[in-house]
Design an enzyme around this catalytic site. Structure first.
Site, PDB file in Angstrom:
ATOM      1  N   GLY A  99      19.123  58.134  35.810  1.00  0.00           N
ATOM      2  CA  GLY A  99      19.835  56.853  35.438  1.00  0.00           C
ATOM      3  C   GLY A  99      19.225  55.459  35.562  1.00  0.00           C
ATOM      4  N   HIS A 100      19.852  54.391  35.366  1.00  0.00           N
ATOM      5  CA  HIS A 100      19.362  53.008  35.478  1.00  0.00           C
ATOM      6  C   HIS A 100      19.162  52.804  36.831  1.00  0.00           C
ATOM      7  CE1 HIS A 100      23.684  52.751  34.890  1.00  0.00           C
ATOM      8  NE2 HIS A 100      23.594  51.627  35.693  1.00  0.00           N
TER       9      HIS A 100
END
Lengths: 363, 363, 363
Positions: free
Chosen positions: B258-259
């Protein structure tokens, strides 16, 4: 394209009753069926919704009193769910990929295409590839060096097949599927923490930093006949020998099959399942969605796992499993019922201990 | 291409014994090895199968009595598994992508390709891209605006790299890998049920319908040297800063990062692992297949998780974890043994309570 | 491109204080912000790091004493996290796909493109497709037969949309997303082991080998407005009716949505979630990462599941769930606390039984 009830019944080898000259243009669920659609009502509880729709004909179970639903014609089947397979094939309008080899398709001169093979735009077919007669290769696919693909294959958009992969007849691959990526196999110069943790079931000992060296995948993938692979699913190549998949196996989307895995015939592998390296799976196995199977295990014939099962040890043939770690489904259900009662049990036990210990105090 | 036993041993820095002028064309497992294949028998139990095959030479462990297996030559290694890394690199015939820039590759005039870079058909290289010397860019890839890719990269078919991603030397990406898709970051005008459930550990309060507004990902992805990314795996761009991956990390297929995630060096991230936004992972961490790690956690150096582990809170360095929620592997094993005994315990306890309460009745 | 603090505040509908003529070139986190970047400090604990960076302006919470952090200007927001949505849109430099229809894009003459639509290189748009005004179709996409795509769509590289899929306005799809692959639906000639195991909760009876027949997917996918789909995620087509997704739903990467699934509006579906066939999900539902939902279930409005939850039965509206099998979050936490105490309990109980039984011995 319209089909008469008589023609549909004949194509499916089923009995039709009523006005069998009536024609339909498609199929629908009972409640939403229009007057020119064949309604599908596999069971009495589905048929009750026929009144909400406008179907004049339906496919029903054997012995159904179809006239009582206000229908003009009916096709009756002992196992309507199975009849649906043939009916849906008859009605499928497909993806319309077009025929022939598209001018933008890059076919290596040293590739051999069977009779009637179509190849979509921007698809690449490398040297040494052989594609069986009647195959439909969709757009933007990549078929690598020396790949063999049997008759009647259907590759949808963006399928990637790595070098030397061999696949049997009637293979279907949904968009983005990858067959023959490199296996995930790495090794450290000295024994690693993972190896120690496996031996000790938990302790890694003193860890010193080490980098991972790549073990190249020299094997390929060998796939039998009548196999289907879902969108963005992956079957990795083997390290030394091939990863192998038997006839009739069906894989849903986003499935991961690791290097050296051996899968028997007629298995159903649901979405997001992962099978780690070198595990051997028998015939007629069904792995429910998001099942995970650790590496180097043996899964017997006819094993079924429920959704989300995490298999950490081998499973004998015929077992139905559930849970993390996987146990027999009955054991799982019993354990989890007990687990829900556990907080109350702890409170009860505290009281019991009190009542037991009180007399002691008066000793 | 054939290699002599002497040459292979020299290339691997290992000792060869017997008829070292003997040549082989490939490698194989003991039982299936032909007369011109080098058999791999890392351990005595594997070597027992040499009799079923026809190998004349094998790679064995240091000190192996290779003549007793009927071999004419042998290569001996202290850690044959590690020797396999170099041997497999030597034997790999690769994907045969071809050299040079294919005429259908679209290279923006404002992109800079290093010496000896090859680019496959239908690949797109956008403006501002820099690709290091000796890189092999496979077919049908997309390399976005201002991407920097180090020397010796190998991108397989259909890899997508988003704008401004920076990657170090010797990067390998399997088919369909996506680096630099937008992060999954949304916000509601008012405090949402998710935010309330997190605060209260379970209650959402009165929920009013709200729509989600998109937070654009302004950061990119920064990846170190010697990183490998599996088929159809995804590393998202950061919201404000970059998502970062250290040197030497290896990711298997269908992994989701994920970011804003930060990963240290030399981590091994197995198939179908998911790491949620803003989590920080140390060095030499191994996450087993299908492990999930929640957002905003810290995972210490040398942590190992077993397959299917769901990590809901931070983990100190050096721990070996298993289960959902993740606990130390020893704790997990002990708890699950107890859980299986629980249904019986409940029955026993019912009896105990009866025997304890009986005397009370006679009071 | 530089923006003044005054302009940014005006664009976001927020209050600016201090030297609002000051300009910034981008945004950054407090500790790493340079002098020409707007720092984002949503909460006091983030603002403490402003001293480590060089920001002259920041976005802060309403009522923040911004001068105390040494700033020259500030933008204040009641809900800075929400303001971030608009701010990030303002600052996004995008992927730079270029405008117009690229000469290598293959647009069927029977496709209709709205005003200002751009189409990237090597993208294929089939017959009967309609694309709404202002859409940006990235490179290497495939848009199948009769697909309808609303205004303002953004498809990133390598998105695949199957025949007859209909999508509303402002759709965003990350690289490799697949909409409209065939559903995973197979049937055996006779009742299968899976069907028997479902009926009996565990026993398959006598299993005879059977092959699977394919049920073709005649339905398509119908998606509302303002939907976003993550990288390599998949939404399968329905069997007879369409798989449907309501307005405002957001899907992260590697998500699997099975055939016939119905999803309401404004749902948030996190990475690696899988929803099996024919399940119905309400509005404003949030499914945490790696959640799995079995087939044919009903999930009520406003349900939230934590990461890794495996949903094996229907859930009433408003519940917050966790675990495998999914239970209310409070129940899960209580059960797992008890499970950790269980091994000790078993030892204690053994002692209790001993002390209870001892007096009996002396009877």
């Amino acid at each position: 394209m319209r089909h008469s009830i008589a023609d549909i019944a004949a194509a499916l080898g089923l009995v039709a009753e009523g006005d069998i000259s009536l024609t339909v243009a498609g199929i629908a669920e009972p409640a939403s069926a229009g007057p020119d659609q064949l309604a599908l009502a596999m069971r009495p509880d589905y048929a009750d919704a026929l009144g909400q729709g406008q179907a004049r004909a339906a496919m029903l179970w054997e012995g159904a009193d179809w006239r009582s639903y206000g229908l003009e014609a009916a096709i009756l089947s002992k196992r309507p769910r199975y009849a649906m397979a043939n009916l849906s094939a008859l009605m499928d309008r497909g993806q319309g990929y077009g025929s022939g080899v598209h001018p933008t398709a890059l076919i290596d001169p040293a590739a051999a295409l069977g009779e009637g093979v179509s190849v979509g735009p921007y698809t690449i077919v490398a040297a040494g590839v052989r594609i069986g007669a009647g195959s439909v290769i969709g757009p933007q696919c990549h078929i690598g060096w020396d790949v063999v693909l049997g008759d009647g294959a259907q590759l949808h958009a963006g399928v990637r097949i790595g070098a030397r992969v061999r696949i049997g007849a009637r293979f279907i691959a949904q968009p983005g599927a990858v067959i023959g990526a490199d296996g995930f196999s790495f090794v450290t110069p000295e024994v690693s923490g993972v190896e120690r943790a496996r031996d000790s079931l938990g302790s890694t000992g003193t860890e010193t930093a080490q980098s991972w060296s790549r073990i190249h995948s020299l094997g390929a993938v060998a796939i039998g006949d009548d196999v289907e692979l879902g969108a963005n699913s992956c079957i990795d190549r083997g390290s030394v020998r091939d990863t192998t998949v038997g006839d009739g196996c069906k894989f849903d989307n986003l499935v991961q099959i690791g290097h050296n895995v051996v899968i028997g015939r007629d298995c159903l592998i649901c979405a997001q399942v992962g099978v780690a390296g070198s595990t051997v799976i028998g015939d007629n196995v069904v792995l429910g969605g998001q099942t995970g199977v650790s590496d180097n295990l043996r899964i017997g014939n006819n094993v079924i796992t429920g959704g989300g099962t995490k298999v950490l040890s081998s499973i004998p043939a015929g077992r139905v499993m559930l849970g993390y770690p996987a146990v027999r489904m009955e054991t799982h259900i019993e354990s989890y019922k007990a687990l829900r009662r556990l907080p109350r049990l702890l409170r009860d036990l505290a009281k019991t201990q009190k009542s037991v210990s009180k007399p002691d105090e008066s000793d």
